[in-house]
Scaffold this active site. Structure first.
Site, mmCIF file in Angstrom:
data_model
loop_
_atom_site.group_PDB
_atom_site.id
_atom_site.type_symbol
_atom_site.label_atom_id
_atom_site.label_comp_id
_atom_site.label_asym_id
_atom_site.label_seq_id
_atom_site.Cartn_x
_atom_site.Cartn_y
_atom_site.Cartn_z
ATOM 1 N N HIS A 139 4.112 1.296 -8.029
ATOM 2 C CA HIS A 139 3.093 0.245 -7.902
ATOM 3 C C HIS A 139 2.164 0.243 -9.121
ATOM 4 O O HIS A 139 1.772 -0.801 -9.627
ATOM 5 C CB HIS A 139 2.215 0.486 -6.673
ATOM 6 N N GLN A 188 7.697 -9.354 7.729
ATOM 7 C CA GLN A 188 8.890 -8.996 6.963
ATOM 8 C C GLN A 188 9.609 -7.776 7.533
ATOM 9 O O GLN A 188 10.604 -7.327 6.971
ATOM 10 C CB GLN A 188 8.561 -8.798 5.482
ATOM 11 N N GLY A 219 0.796 -1.222 0.000
ATOM 12 C CA GLY A 219 0.000 0.000 0.000
ATOM 13 C C GLY A 219 0.827 1.270 0.000
ATOM 14 O O GLY A 219 2.015 1.254 -0.278
HETATM 15 P P1 AMP Z 1 5.909 -2.565 -1.593
HETATM 16 O O1 AMP Z 1 4.541 -1.996 -1.453
HETATM 17 O O2 AMP Z 1 7.009 -1.576 -1.315
HETATM 18 O O3 AMP Z 1 6.087 -3.884 -0.893
HETATM 19 O O4 AMP Z 1 6.082 -2.881 -3.128
HETATM 20 C C1 AMP Z 1 5.140 -3.662 -3.817
HETATM 21 C C2 AMP Z 1 5.671 -3.956 -5.174
HETATM 22 O O5 AMP Z 1 5.937 -2.735 -5.862
HETATM 23 C C3 AMP Z 1 6.986 -4.747 -5.169
HETATM 24 O O6 AMP Z 1 6.963 -5.701 -6.197
HETATM 25 C C4 AMP Z 1 8.006 -3.668 -5.428
HETATM 26 O O7 AMP Z 1 9.181 -4.160 -6.036
HETATM 27 C C5 AMP Z 1 7.247 -2.761 -6.374
HETATM 28 N N1 AMP Z 1 7.828 -1.423 -6.363
HETATM 29 C C6 AMP Z 1 8.035 -0.619 -5.286
HETATM 30 N N2 AMP Z 1 8.643 0.524 -5.680
HETATM 31 C C7 AMP Z 1 8.822 0.435 -7.023
HETATM 32 C C8 AMP Z 1 9.397 1.293 -8.013
HETATM 33 N N3 AMP Z 1 9.919 2.471 -7.698
HETATM 34 N N4 AMP Z 1 9.410 0.864 -9.280
HETATM 35 C C9 AMP Z 1 8.882 -0.349 -9.627
HETATM 36 N N5 AMP Z 1 8.331 -1.193 -8.756
HETATM 37 C C10 AMP Z 1 8.303 -0.815 -7.461
#
Ligand code: AMP
Length: 294
Positions: free
Chosen positions: A32, A56, A26
């Protein structure tokens, strides 16, 4: 967009449907949302999950401070054409304290595995629960978390999950800072220091284009840039793309990954490097991001 908070209801409606899952914690940003676009290209239906996974987080302060705004996330997901948002409460994800944990050896041991104890066990266990409980045909993960992507690919192979794992490019602000939900926690001075991560990685990618292949020297370029900018690096590591193990030289597909603390915030970033001298540093947004900043 439909809202779900239990596994069985998603299965009742989407079992047998060609859907791609986009797992998130989120506080959505364009990174995202780029995953949603990748998911749309590969499947008929996109389901996003939203769960701030306590397993995590190795520091409870980090978990407490993690930004959350369900209404904003639901509105953004709907705008971007997500078909269903699955946001389970803790009791749905963990009806009992789990006694089973997934540990992916080797791939999960270096870098984030050394610096955040239990982190990847938490990630892999919850992603496995999402795969088993929702049964997506595909799932999209950002290369921003390159080691996480390697861990999940290996877990899916080892445990025979019939899920296609798709990697999506890193989305960056116009000045290079990789988008992260944590960026909202940066003060203006911290934000300037945070730029050291991407600047160091871009310099290392330029060195590769000029012929550098030695891991120590590439890592030193990244570390110097972070220190000069005022960030406190935890590591800079050249790692093999598939196994996420430290590589002494760039002689196969690899990524140079960095982690640093900037004020109270811990950030990670990476660039993908190839032995032919080419690099994949991700994509930059032209204008301001929806979370503010550049
Ligand atoms: P998180 O909400 O931070 O756990 O991220 C969820 C998903 O979004 C994961 O697969 C991350 O690798 C991806 N994600 C987060 N930040 C980025 C970004 N700047 N560029 C591409 N994907 C991202």
């Amino acid at each position: 967009m439909r809202l779900f908070d239990d596994f069985a209801a998603v299965r009742a409606d989407f079992d047998g449907v060609d859907f791609a899952l986009v797992p998130t914690m989120g506080y959505l940003h364009e990174g995202h949302l780029s995953l949603v676009n990748v998911a749309k290209e590969s499947a008929d239906i996109v389901i996003m999950s939203l769960f701030v996974n306590p397993m995590q987080f190795d520091e409870s302060a980090d978990l407490d401070r993690y930004p959350r705004d369900f209404d904003r996330d639901a509105a953004l997901a709907a705008d971007y054409g997500v078909d269903a948002l699955f946001a389970p409460p803790d009791g749905e994800m963990f009806p009992m304290a789990p006694l089973t944990r997934i540990r992916v050896e080797g791939v999960a041991d270096a870098m984030e595995g050394t610096n955040r104890r239990g982190h990847f066990e938490g990630v892999a266990t919850v992603v496995a629960k999402l795969f088993a409980g929702l049964r997506p045909r595909a799932a999209v993960f950002g290369r921003k978390d390159a080691q996480q992507l390697a861990v999940i690919r290996r877990m899916a192979t080892d445990l025979s999950f019939p899920v296609e794992i798709i990697g999506a490019p890193i989305v960056r602000e116009s000045d290079g800072l990789a988008l992260s939900s944590r960026n909202v926690l940066l003060s203006p001075e911290d934000r300037a220091a945070a730029l050291g991560l991407s600047q160091g990685l871009f310099s290392a990618a330029a060195a590769v284009a000029s012929g550098e292949r030695n891991a120590d020297r590439l890592e030193a370029i990244a570390l110097d840039a972070m220190i000069t900018a005022g960030a406190q690096p935890e590591y800079a590591t050249l790692a093999t793309a598939a196994s996420a193990e430290a590589a002494p030289r760039l002689d196969g597909e690899a990524f140079l990954a960095v982690a640093a603390r900037v004020g109270e915030v811990r950030l990670i970033d990476n660039v993908f490097l190839r032995p032919d001298g080419s690099a994949d540093v991700g994509v930059r947004l032209d204008g301001p991001t929806m979370l503010g900043g550049e």
